[in-house]
Design a protein around this motif. Structure first.
Motif, PDB file in Angstrom:
ATOM      1  N   TRP A 192       4.927   5.620  -4.996  1.00  0.00           N
ATOM      2  CA  TRP A 192       5.438   5.549  -6.368  1.00  0.00           C
ATOM      3  C   TRP A 192       4.382   5.819  -7.430  1.00  0.00           C
ATOM      4  N   GLN A 193       3.106   5.763  -7.020  1.00  0.00           N
ATOM      5  CA  GLN A 193       1.998   5.966  -7.965  1.00  0.00           C
ATOM      6  C   GLN A 193       2.200   5.162  -9.258  1.00  0.00           C
ATOM      7  N   PRO A 194       2.372   3.840  -9.123  1.00  0.00           N
ATOM      8  CA  PRO A 194       2.605   3.036 -10.324  1.00  0.00           C
ATOM      9  C   PRO A 194       1.328   2.895 -11.164  1.00  0.00           C
ATOM     10  N   ASP A 195       1.509   2.548 -12.430  1.00  0.00           N
ATOM     11  CA  ASP A 195       0.354   2.228 -13.273  1.00  0.00           C
ATOM     12  C   ASP A 195      -0.137   0.830 -12.931  1.00  0.00           C
ATOM     13  N   ILE A 196       0.831  -0.043 -12.574  1.00  0.00           N
ATOM     14  CA  ILE A 196       0.509  -1.459 -12.348  1.00  0.00           C
ATOM     15  C   ILE A 196       1.193  -1.963 -11.080  1.00  0.00           C
ATOM     16  N   LEU A 197       0.448  -2.790 -10.319  1.00  0.00           N
ATOM     17  CA  LEU A 197       1.042  -3.481  -9.175  1.00  0.00           C
ATOM     18  C   LEU A 197       1.061  -4.975  -9.509  1.00  0.00           C
ATOM     19  N   GLY A 198       2.222  -5.612  -9.402  1.00  0.00           N
ATOM     20  CA  GLY A 198       2.340  -7.033  -9.708  1.00  0.00           C
ATOM     21  C   GLY A 198       2.718  -7.825  -8.469  1.00  0.00           C
ATOM     22  N   MET A 199       1.959  -8.889  -8.222  1.00  0.00           N
ATOM     23  CA  MET A 199       2.270  -9.745  -7.065  1.00  0.00           C
ATOM     24  C   MET A 199       2.576 -11.161  -7.539  1.00  0.00           C
ATOM     25  N   SER A 200       3.594 -11.754  -6.902  1.00  0.00           N
ATOM     26  CA  SER A 200       3.992 -13.118  -7.222  1.00  0.00           C
ATOM     27  C   SER A 200       3.878 -13.986  -5.967  1.00  0.00           C
ATOM     28  N   ALA A 201       3.457 -15.253  -6.147  1.00  0.00           N
ATOM     29  CA  ALA A 201       3.428 -16.224  -5.035  1.00  0.00           C
ATOM     30  C   ALA A 201       3.747 -17.602  -5.599  1.00  0.00           C
ATOM     31  N   GLU A 235      -9.368  -0.690   1.285  1.00  0.00           N
ATOM     32  CA  GLU A 235      -9.620  -0.001   2.562  1.00  0.00           C
ATOM     33  C   GLU A 235      -8.955   1.374   2.614  1.00  0.00           C
ATOM     34  N   ARG A 236      -7.827   1.492   1.921  1.00  0.00           N
ATOM     35  CA  ARG A 236      -7.096   2.770   1.942  1.00  0.00           C
ATOM     36  C   ARG A 236      -7.478   3.676   0.773  1.00  0.00           C
ATOM     37  N   GLY A 237      -8.481   3.261   0.008  1.00  0.00           N
ATOM     38  CA  GLY A 237      -8.922   4.079  -1.134  1.00  0.00           C
ATOM     39  C   GLY A 237      -7.905   4.118  -2.271  1.00  0.00           C
ATOM     40  N   LEU A 238      -7.056   3.084  -2.362  1.00  0.00           N
ATOM     41  CA  LEU A 238      -5.995   3.093  -3.380  1.00  0.00           C
ATOM     42  C   LEU A 238      -6.272   2.150  -4.552  1.00  0.00           C
ATOM     43  N   ARG A 239      -7.275   1.291  -4.381  1.00  0.00           N
ATOM     44  CA  ARG A 239      -7.471   0.236  -5.377  1.00  0.00           C
ATOM     45  C   ARG A 239      -7.697   0.773  -6.797  1.00  0.00           C
ATOM     46  N   ALA A 252       0.834  -1.207   0.000  1.00  0.00           N
ATOM     47  CA  ALA A 252       0.000   0.000   0.000  1.00  0.00           C
ATOM     48  C   ALA A 252       0.874   1.265   0.000  1.00  0.00           C
ATOM     49  N   LYS A 253       1.910   1.257   0.840  1.00  0.00           N
ATOM     50  CA  LYS A 253       2.814   2.419   0.899  1.00  0.00           C
ATOM     51  C   LYS A 253       3.451   2.676  -0.457  1.00  0.00           C
TER      52      LYS A 253
END
Ligand code: B1M
Length: 219
Positions: free
Chosen positions: A144-153, A171-175, A138-139
């Motif tokens: 960084w205000q990215p265009d895309i967030l990528g998560m790996s698992a 919850e933080r209004g960032l989605r 979230a931070k």
């Protein structure tokens, strides 16, 4: 086995990945490059060796120490091949991507390959590393205000954490500020959809394609 990769069959690749000195792997990469093989194809060849070791680990043939040695050798190969992947494919900055492996998970080889391919295709990549918690994701979105967030698992036990991150962003209004792409061995398209991600990619090449699509560009 009969499936030769640069003179080696899959067993040969496995032996090379398990060589604790890690010298043979660089020699192999150099030879494959000299033969004109695309660096991404070399990653795929080495990944087949890792798959074999993963399967052997499940059957008790290999141990955690083997996962560690093979993982570290793969990272040496990534470092060696990195400049060859980036060469000549740059271009204008296409967008900013924040990437991370989710909390509880320290696998980062696939994510690193994705990061290199994204950079090679003109993306700016902020790599948060491994074991990244919801707060840090979230931070990073705020900062960084990215265009895309990528998560790996890579673990079935850490995959559900991706949903938690998406909820934390909501919850933080960032989605709505960011598009989300997820990937990693146990992740599926259906799972990605069920947690509200915008995209899923099976491998790093598809990952680049999906990121371009998310930005409305032709892949
Ligand atoms: Co781990 N491990 N490991 N391991 N390890 C797996 C994942 C496992 C499948 C092996 C097995 O049992 N067959 C198994 C998971 C089982 C499960 O959850 N169902 C497993 C286990 C059990 C564990 C431990 C629990 C072992 C233990 O300690 N008892 C432990 C967990 C540690 C933790 O995370 N908390 C562990 C530890 C490790 C090492 C640290 C020793 C090492 C990782 C080193 C590193 O990453 N720096 C390691 C390794 C090397 C593996 C295997 C052998 C190889 C993983 C790999 O790098 N593959 C793996 C078996 C396997 O996957 N066949 C295994 C190559 C890489 C290129 O593929 O990461 O899948 P991958 O990435 C692909 C795609 O998934 C996709 O693109 C890449 C290719 O182009 N992709 C994305 C990935 N992220 C993406 C993100 C995207 C889009 C696409 O968008 C954002």
């Amino acid at each position: 086995m009969g499936d030769k990769l640069g003179g080696l069959d899959v067993r040969g690749i496995v032996e090379m990945l398990l060589d604790f000195k890690g010298e043979k792997i660089i020699e192999f990469c150099r030879e494959r490059l000299d033969e004109g093989v695309d660096p991404y194809e070399i990653f795929k060849e080495l990944s087949r060796g890792l798959d074999e070791i993963g399967r052997g680990y499940e059957r008790g043939r290999y141990f955690t120490s083997d996962l560690i040695v093979s993982g570290s050798n793969m990272k040496k190969a990534i470092e060696f091949l990195k400049p060859h992947l980036s060469r000549g494919r740059g271009g204008p900055r296409r967008g900013r991507v924040v990437l991370g492996t989710v909390k509880g998970d320290i696998h980062d080889i696939g994510k690193s390959i994705l990061a290199i391919l994204l950079q090679a295709n003109g993306f700016e990549v902020i790599d948060l590393g491994i074991d990244v918690d919801e707060e840090s994701f979230a931070k990073a979105v705020e900062e960084w205000q990215p265009d895309i967030l990528g998560m790996s698992a890579l673990l079935t036990s850490t995959m559900p954490y991706m949903e938690r991150v998406i909820k934390a962003l909501e919850e933080r209004g960032l989605r709505d500020r960011v598009k989300i792409i997820v990937g990693g061995r146990p992740v599926t398209r259906e799972f990605a959809k069920s947690i509200g991600a915008d995209a899923y990619a099976e491998d790093a090449v598809e990952g680049v394609r999906r990121c371009l699509e998310l930005l409305g560009e032709e892949p």
